[in-house]
Write a protein that holds these residues in place. Sequence first.
Motif, PDB file in Angstrom:
ATOM      1  N   VAL A 112       0.850  -0.969  -0.068  1.00  0.00           N
ATOM      2  CA  VAL A 112       0.081  -0.057   0.081  1.00  0.00           C
ATOM      3  C   VAL A 112       0.940   1.291  -0.139  1.00  0.00           C
ATOM      4  O   VAL A 112       2.033   1.222   0.445  1.00  0.00           O
ATOM      5  N   GLY A 113       0.435   2.152  -0.499  1.00  0.00           N
ATOM      6  CA  GLY A 113       1.007   3.452  -0.683  1.00  0.00           C
ATOM      7  C   GLY A 113       0.773   4.409   0.467  1.00  0.00           C
ATOM      8  O   GLY A 113      -0.094   4.233   1.303  1.00  0.00           O
ATOM      9  N   PRO A 114       1.617   5.599   0.492  1.00  0.00           N
ATOM     10  CA  PRO A 114       1.161   6.469   1.570  1.00  0.00           C
ATOM     11  C   PRO A 114      -0.156   7.198   1.533  1.00  0.00           C
ATOM     12  O   PRO A 114      -0.745   7.723   2.709  1.00  0.00           O
ATOM     13  N   ASN A 115      -0.891   7.121   0.720  1.00  0.00           N
ATOM     14  CA  ASN A 115      -2.280   7.727   0.469  1.00  0.00           C
ATOM     15  C   ASN A 115      -3.271   6.678   0.964  1.00  0.00           C
ATOM     16  O   ASN A 115      -4.581   6.986   1.221  1.00  0.00           O
ATOM     17  N   PHE A 116      -2.930   5.498   1.179  1.00  0.00           N
ATOM     18  CA  PHE A 116      -3.886   4.357   1.617  1.00  0.00           C
ATOM     19  C   PHE A 116      -4.743   4.831   2.916  1.00  0.00           C
ATOM     20  O   PHE A 116      -5.812   4.813   3.223  1.00  0.00           O
ATOM     21  N   LEU A 117      -3.962   5.353   4.080  1.00  0.00           N
ATOM     22  CA  LEU A 117      -4.587   5.545   5.241  1.00  0.00           C
ATOM     23  C   LEU A 117      -5.522   6.971   5.260  1.00  0.00           C
ATOM     24  O   LEU A 117      -6.642   6.635   5.673  1.00  0.00           O
ATOM     25  N   PRO A 118      -5.074   7.898   4.602  1.00  0.00           N
ATOM     26  CA  PRO A 118      -6.074   8.884   4.400  1.00  0.00           C
ATOM     27  C   PRO A 118      -7.245   8.633   3.578  1.00  0.00           C
ATOM     28  O   PRO A 118      -8.368   9.129   4.142  1.00  0.00           O
ATOM     29  N   TRP A 119      -7.047   7.688   2.679  1.00  0.00           N
ATOM     30  CA  TRP A 119      -8.227   7.319   1.804  1.00  0.00           C
ATOM     31  C   TRP A 119      -9.238   6.416   2.711  1.00  0.00           C
ATOM     32  O   TRP A 119     -10.511   6.519   2.742  1.00  0.00           O
ATOM     33  N   ALA A 120      -8.583   5.534   3.618  1.00  0.00           N
ATOM     34  CA  ALA A 120      -9.296   4.677   4.528  1.00  0.00           C
ATOM     35  C   ALA A 120     -10.120   5.570   5.787  1.00  0.00           C
ATOM     36  O   ALA A 120     -11.503   5.371   5.734  1.00  0.00           O
ATOM     37  N   VAL A 121      -9.437   6.712   6.150  1.00  0.00           N
ATOM     38  CA  VAL A 121     -10.090   7.416   7.056  1.00  0.00           C
ATOM     39  C   VAL A 121     -11.186   8.198   6.367  1.00  0.00           C
ATOM     40  O   VAL A 121     -12.358   8.477   6.939  1.00  0.00           O
ATOM     41  N   ALA A 122     -11.029   8.600   5.265  1.00  0.00           N
ATOM     42  CA  ALA A 122     -11.857   9.397   4.562  1.00  0.00           C
ATOM     43  C   ALA A 122     -13.119   8.387   4.135  1.00  0.00           C
ATOM     44  O   ALA A 122     -14.270   8.897   4.398  1.00  0.00           O
ATOM     45  N   GLY A 123     -12.810   7.617   3.890  1.00  0.00           N
ATOM     46  CA  GLY A 123     -14.057   6.616   3.572  1.00  0.00           C
ATOM     47  C   GLY A 123     -14.936   6.099   4.654  1.00  0.00           C
ATOM     48  O   GLY A 123     -16.155   6.082   4.646  1.00  0.00           O
ATOM     49  N   GLY A 124     -14.128   5.808   5.818  1.00  0.00           N
ATOM     50  CA  GLY A 124     -14.693   5.474   7.220  1.00  0.00           C
ATOM     51  C   GLY A 124     -15.537   6.815   7.508  1.00  0.00           C
ATOM     52  O   GLY A 124     -16.678   6.426   8.041  1.00  0.00           O
ATOM     53  N   LEU A 125     -15.023   7.885   7.761  1.00  0.00           N
ATOM     54  CA  LEU A 125     -15.977   8.966   7.949  1.00  0.00           C
ATOM     55  C   LEU A 125     -17.062   9.364   7.167  1.00  0.00           C
ATOM     56  O   LEU A 125     -18.144   9.851   7.627  1.00  0.00           O
ATOM     57  N   ALA A 126     -16.902   9.130   5.923  1.00  0.00           N
ATOM     58  CA  ALA A 126     -17.943   9.357   5.115  1.00  0.00           C
ATOM     59  C   ALA A 126     -19.092   8.457   5.285  1.00  0.00           C
ATOM     60  O   ALA A 126     -20.607   8.738   5.475  1.00  0.00           O
ATOM     61  N   VAL A 127     -18.604   6.946   5.531  1.00  0.00           N
ATOM     62  CA  VAL A 127     -19.675   6.036   5.876  1.00  0.00           C
ATOM     63  C   VAL A 127     -20.524   6.443   7.105  1.00  0.00           C
ATOM     64  O   VAL A 127     -21.829   6.324   7.109  1.00  0.00           O
ATOM     65  N   CYS A 128     -19.597   6.794   8.189  1.00  0.00           N
ATOM     66  CA  CYS A 128     -20.300   7.194   9.431  1.00  0.00           C
ATOM     67  C   CYS A 128     -21.085   8.622   9.232  1.00  0.00           C
ATOM     68  O   CYS A 128     -22.203   8.485   9.907  1.00  0.00           O
ATOM     69  N   GLY A 129     -20.621   9.460   8.593  1.00  0.00           N
ATOM     70  CA  GLY A 129     -21.675  10.600   8.372  1.00  0.00           C
ATOM     71  C   GLY A 129     -22.833  10.359   7.705  1.00  0.00           C
ATOM     72  O   GLY A 129     -23.996  11.011   7.969  1.00  0.00           O
ATOM     73  N   ILE A 130     -22.786   9.335   6.690  1.00  0.00           N
ATOM     74  CA  ILE A 130     -24.028   9.159   5.854  1.00  0.00           C
ATOM     75  C   ILE A 130     -25.018   8.185   6.764  1.00  0.00           C
ATOM     76  O   ILE A 130     -26.184   8.660   6.893  1.00  0.00           O
ATOM     77  N   LEU A 131     -24.426   7.344   7.768  1.00  0.00           N
ATOM     78  CA  LEU A 131     -25.346   6.749   8.664  1.00  0.00           C
ATOM     79  C   LEU A 131     -25.936   7.836   9.870  1.00  0.00           C
ATOM     80  O   LEU A 131     -26.990   7.596  10.074  1.00  0.00           O
ATOM     81  N   ILE A 132     -25.198   8.545  10.186  1.00  0.00           N
ATOM     82  CA  ILE A 132     -25.721   9.817  10.848  1.00  0.00           C
ATOM     83  C   ILE A 132     -26.711  10.573  10.365  1.00  0.00           C
ATOM     84  O   ILE A 132     -27.811  10.796  11.108  1.00  0.00           O
ATOM     85  N   VAL A 133     -26.621  10.749   9.179  1.00  0.00           N
ATOM     86  CA  VAL A 133     -27.702  11.415   8.692  1.00  0.00           C
ATOM     87  C   VAL A 133     -28.757  10.694   8.393  1.00  0.00           C
ATOM     88  O   VAL A 133     -30.031  11.092   8.686  1.00  0.00           O
ATOM     89  N   ARG A 134     -28.909   9.308   8.067  1.00  0.00           N
ATOM     90  CA  ARG A 134     -29.886   8.568   7.923  1.00  0.00           C
ATOM     91  C   ARG A 134     -30.579   8.295   8.924  1.00  0.00           C
ATOM     92  O   ARG A 134     -31.879   8.416   9.166  1.00  0.00           O
ATOM     93  N   GLU A 135     -29.922   8.174  10.139  1.00  0.00           N
ATOM     94  CA  GLU A 135     -30.495   7.801  11.418  1.00  0.00           C
ATOM     95  C   GLU A 135     -31.257   9.282  12.076  1.00  0.00           C
ATOM     96  O   GLU A 135     -32.497   9.066  12.423  1.00  0.00           O
ATOM     97  N   ALA A 136     -30.694  10.212  11.766  1.00  0.00           N
ATOM     98  CA  ALA A 136     -31.323  11.515  12.015  1.00  0.00           C
ATOM     99  C   ALA A 136     -32.451  11.593  11.344  1.00  0.00           C
ATOM    100  O   ALA A 136     -33.590  12.176  11.716  1.00  0.00           O
ATOM    101  N   ARG A 137     -32.699  11.592  10.088  1.00  0.00           N
ATOM    102  CA  ARG A 137     -33.757  11.651   8.997  1.00  0.00           C
ATOM    103  C   ARG A 137     -34.809  10.671   9.294  1.00  0.00           C
ATOM    104  O   ARG A 137     -36.060  10.872   8.876  1.00  0.00           O
TER     105      ARG A 137
END
Length: 170
Positions: free
Chosen positions: A41-66
């Motif tokens: 894996v390259g040096p951009n793997f972790l930032p992409w993994a964190v961004a993806g995890g945050l996006a999933v969490c944010g979408i789930l928070i919005v879905r739960e709220a709505r």
Amino acid sequence: MTQARDPRWLQTLVGSAVVLIALALGAGAVSIPSGAGYGGVGPNFLPWAVAGGLAVCGILIVREARTGGFRNMEAPSGAARADWIAFVWVSAGLLANAALITTIGFILSCGLCYLLAVQGLRGAAGQPAMRPRTLAVDLTTGIAIAAPVFWTFTQFLAINLPGITGTGWL
């Protein structure tokens, strides 16, 4: 109920903010080279993994709220108002650490940061603070936490952190 007092609206706002942070992290990850390293894996793997995890969490928070808001949520704990004195103590610790780390070294600046932050947290909890014995114990504890971190980074991981001497031990 007004829109500003509706918890679902605030929860949606928090989820949307998490998604925006994920998008900003993803935008920053684009500029990091992607060449694979030792582990495949390259040096951009972790930032992409964190961004993806945050996006999933944010979408789930919005879905739960709505779909009805956070269910079975306990009442908030803590004081009704922010403790500004504690905030100032913790902020002073962080700013002192940032200002002094290259002057007095990692271990001492982190010890001082710990000392100042704990004084603020003690005050917020109604515990005695600013006593000579308490100050000595908190500074010693901060140094005892910072020293092994410093040694791990400098001696075992070969990552340079600011020290007092050039030996890598202080």
